[in-house]
Design a protein around this motif. Structure first.
Motif, mmCIF file in Angstrom:
data_model
loop_
_atom_site.group_PDB
_atom_site.id
_atom_site.type_symbol
_atom_site.label_atom_id
_atom_site.label_comp_id
_atom_site.label_asym_id
_atom_site.label_seq_id
_atom_site.Cartn_x
_atom_site.Cartn_y
_atom_site.Cartn_z
ATOM 1 N N GLN A 223 0.834 -1.202 0.000
ATOM 2 C CA GLN A 223 0.000 0.000 0.000
ATOM 3 C C GLN A 223 0.868 1.251 0.000
ATOM 4 N N ALA A 224 1.885 1.274 0.868
ATOM 5 C CA ALA A 224 2.796 2.425 0.915
ATOM 6 C C ALA A 224 3.546 2.572 -0.407
ATOM 7 N N ALA A 225 3.950 1.458 -0.999
ATOM 8 C CA ALA A 225 4.660 1.500 -2.284
ATOM 9 C C ALA A 225 3.779 2.093 -3.374
ATOM 10 N N THR A 226 2.500 1.750 -3.336
ATOM 11 C CA THR A 226 1.565 2.306 -4.316
ATOM 12 C C THR A 226 1.396 3.806 -4.114
ATOM 13 N N GLU A 227 1.300 4.216 -2.850
ATOM 14 C CA GLU A 227 1.091 5.638 -2.550
ATOM 15 C C GLU A 227 2.253 6.503 -3.026
ATOM 16 N N VAL A 228 3.480 5.987 -2.947
ATOM 17 C CA VAL A 228 4.640 6.770 -3.396
ATOM 18 C C VAL A 228 5.011 6.451 -4.851
ATOM 19 N N ASP A 229 4.229 5.566 -5.475
ATOM 20 C CA ASP A 229 4.477 5.171 -6.871
ATOM 21 C C ASP A 229 5.890 4.617 -7.024
ATOM 22 N N LEU A 230 6.229 3.668 -6.167
ATOM 23 C CA LEU A 230 7.588 3.150 -6.070
ATOM 24 C C LEU A 230 8.123 2.637 -7.405
ATOM 25 N N VAL A 231 7.372 1.793 -8.079
ATOM 26 C CA VAL A 231 7.881 1.129 -9.281
ATOM 27 C C VAL A 231 8.214 2.140 -10.378
ATOM 28 N N ASN A 232 7.286 3.021 -10.685
ATOM 29 C CA ASN A 232 7.502 3.978 -11.779
ATOM 30 C C ASN A 232 8.557 5.015 -11.445
ATOM 31 N N ARG A 233 8.538 5.502 -10.219
ATOM 32 C CA ARG A 233 9.490 6.562 -9.864
ATOM 33 C C ARG A 233 10.898 6.012 -9.670
ATOM 34 N N ALA A 234 11.001 4.755 -9.250
ATOM 35 C CA ALA A 234 12.320 4.128 -9.186
ATOM 36 C C ALA A 234 12.919 4.043 -10.585
ATOM 37 N N ALA A 235 12.094 3.628 -11.541
ATOM 38 C CA ALA A 235 12.572 3.533 -12.926
ATOM 39 C C ALA A 235 12.998 4.892 -13.452
ATOM 40 N N ALA A 236 12.255 5.936 -13.078
ATOM 41 C CA ALA A 236 12.599 7.285 -13.529
ATOM 42 C C ALA A 236 13.947 7.731 -12.980
ATOM 43 N N LEU A 237 14.309 7.230 -11.792
ATOM 44 C CA LEU A 237 15.601 7.570 -11.195
ATOM 45 C C LEU A 237 16.722 6.651 -11.674
ATOM 46 N N GLY A 238 16.362 5.595 -12.393
ATOM 47 C CA GLY A 238 17.371 4.675 -12.891
ATOM 48 C C GLY A 238 17.713 3.555 -11.929
#
Length: 386
Positions: A223-238
């Protein structure tokens, strides 16, 4: 004189036709008035028909949907649910509908109105069933609110989490560790639960088992990972999601104050990318005591010894470049957010200058770090915490 007479005669002849025209005009106006009344009567009849017909339709609909949709219960399986701080009954109902626990928000509210203890429902993490009746769902939440709870602090490793749960839940360390080992984890965890048992408050009442308790912690992380958009934003940071959680876990262990977390995240990234090489940080090394503590499973002090910093552990970031193999603790939401939103001040160094308050000083150059360490030395001359 004759002119006067002619005038009288002519007036007589003129007046009669005018009176006749007036009478005809009056009759015409009366007929129009009757026509208008008739039209109004027709319109009234039409409107009345619409009104009564509409009421009949509405009454029919009310009869059709008078009772809110509800599941018969008792439900199946296990569904971890989080009731947020300050949530109203309507907000709780929406959460349960989204999770598939109850059929409708209105059914939940109606059931809560019938249960005098519903107002005692507390925020926290619950394990409910899929497709419960609204009344059963309310009763389960009430039961969980009155039961014992366990709070897990940010920054615990799996071993510490299991031991904390065993102290409070009545389950053994072996039972809980077996549940952790068998837990279904997100694919990006690579099968390692370290860092993914979310720190929060969990209910121990009702039908909670070691498996459902661990499942609730993993679900709360997701749930927390979804709220911070972990998957997409991690990819954006490389980075991968697991790498971001690793960064967040180091941030969580290194500082206590939330306002310092984005700065620590920046130091980590600046060292990883080599941006600090010109300021004395060699070979992209993090040089974090927190990773060494993890390697030795020793949390008795905030410092590390020279011998520890010379170890061959892959978690010894004084000798190994790059990130450690995985997370070193369970980060909270603030640390996750900081790992995805680092500051941009050019920091390469930081040191705690007050171990009681957690105040931390940051610097760009080795000279900045020396000045900050002098502050720590001065603090330690007066404090027993060093």
């Amino acid at each position: 004189m004759s002119d006067l007479y002619t005038s009288d005669t002519s007036e007589e002849e003129v007046i009669r036709p005018r009176r006749q025209r007036r009478r005809r005009r009056k009759r015409s106006r009366f007929g129009s008035f009757v026509a208008v009344l008739a039209s109004l009567a027709v319109i009234g009849a039409v409107l009345g028909g619409i009104y009564y017909g509409g009421n009949a339709v509405l009454n029919s609909v009310d009869g059709l949907f008078g009772e809110p949709e509800d599941f018969p219960g008792p439900g199946t399986g296990e569904v971890p649910v989080t009731i947020e701080e300050g949530a109203t009954l309507r907000a709780m109902g929406a959460t349960l509908v989204e999770a598939g626990v109850v059929a409708s928000q209105d059914a939940f509210i109606a059931a809560a109105d019938q249960n005098p203890d519903a107002r005692s429902i507390q925020p926290g993490n619950y394990v409910l069933r899929s497709e419960m009746s609204a009344a059963d769902a309310v009763a389960a939440l009430v039961s969980g609110a009155g039961g014992e709870r366990v709070s897990l602090a940010e920054g615990l490793r799996v071993r510490q989490t299991v031991e904390r749960l065993a102290e409070t839940s009545g389950f053994t360390v072996e039972e809980l560790q077996a549940a952790v080992d068998a837990a279904t984890l997100p694919e990006y965890t690579e099968g390692d639960p370290e860092g993914f048992l979310f720190p929060a408050s969990y209910g121990l009442g009702g039908d909670v088992t070691p498996e459902s308790l661990v499942a609730a912690m993993v679900a709360r992380f997701e749930q927390a990972a979804t709220e911070v958009d972990l998957v997409n934003r991690a990819a954006a940071l490389g980075y991968t999601p697991r790498e971001i959680v690793t960064v967040a876990s180091i941030v969580q262990r290194e500082v206590r104050r939330e306002e310092d977390m984005p700065r620590v995240a920046e130091v980590i990234y600046n060292r990883l990318t080599g941006a600090c090489a010109a300021n004395g940080v060699v070979q992209e090394r993090l040089q974090m005591d927190s990773t060494v503590h993890y390697a030795f499973d020793d949390y008795t002090t905030v410092y590390t010894t020279p011998e520890q910093r010379q170890s061959d552990s892959p978690y010894n970031t004084y000798r190994v470049s790059g990130l450690p193999p995985g997370p070193i603790a369970s980060p909270g939401e603030a640390a996750l957010a900081a790992a995805l939103n680092p500051s941009s001040d050019g920091y390469c160094y930081f040191v705690a200058v007050n171990l009681e308050t957690g105040e931390t000083a940051f610097g760009v150059t080795p000279e900045d770090q020396q000045a900050n360490e002098a502050q720590l030395d001065e603090y330690c001359r007066e404090s027993d915490l060093c």
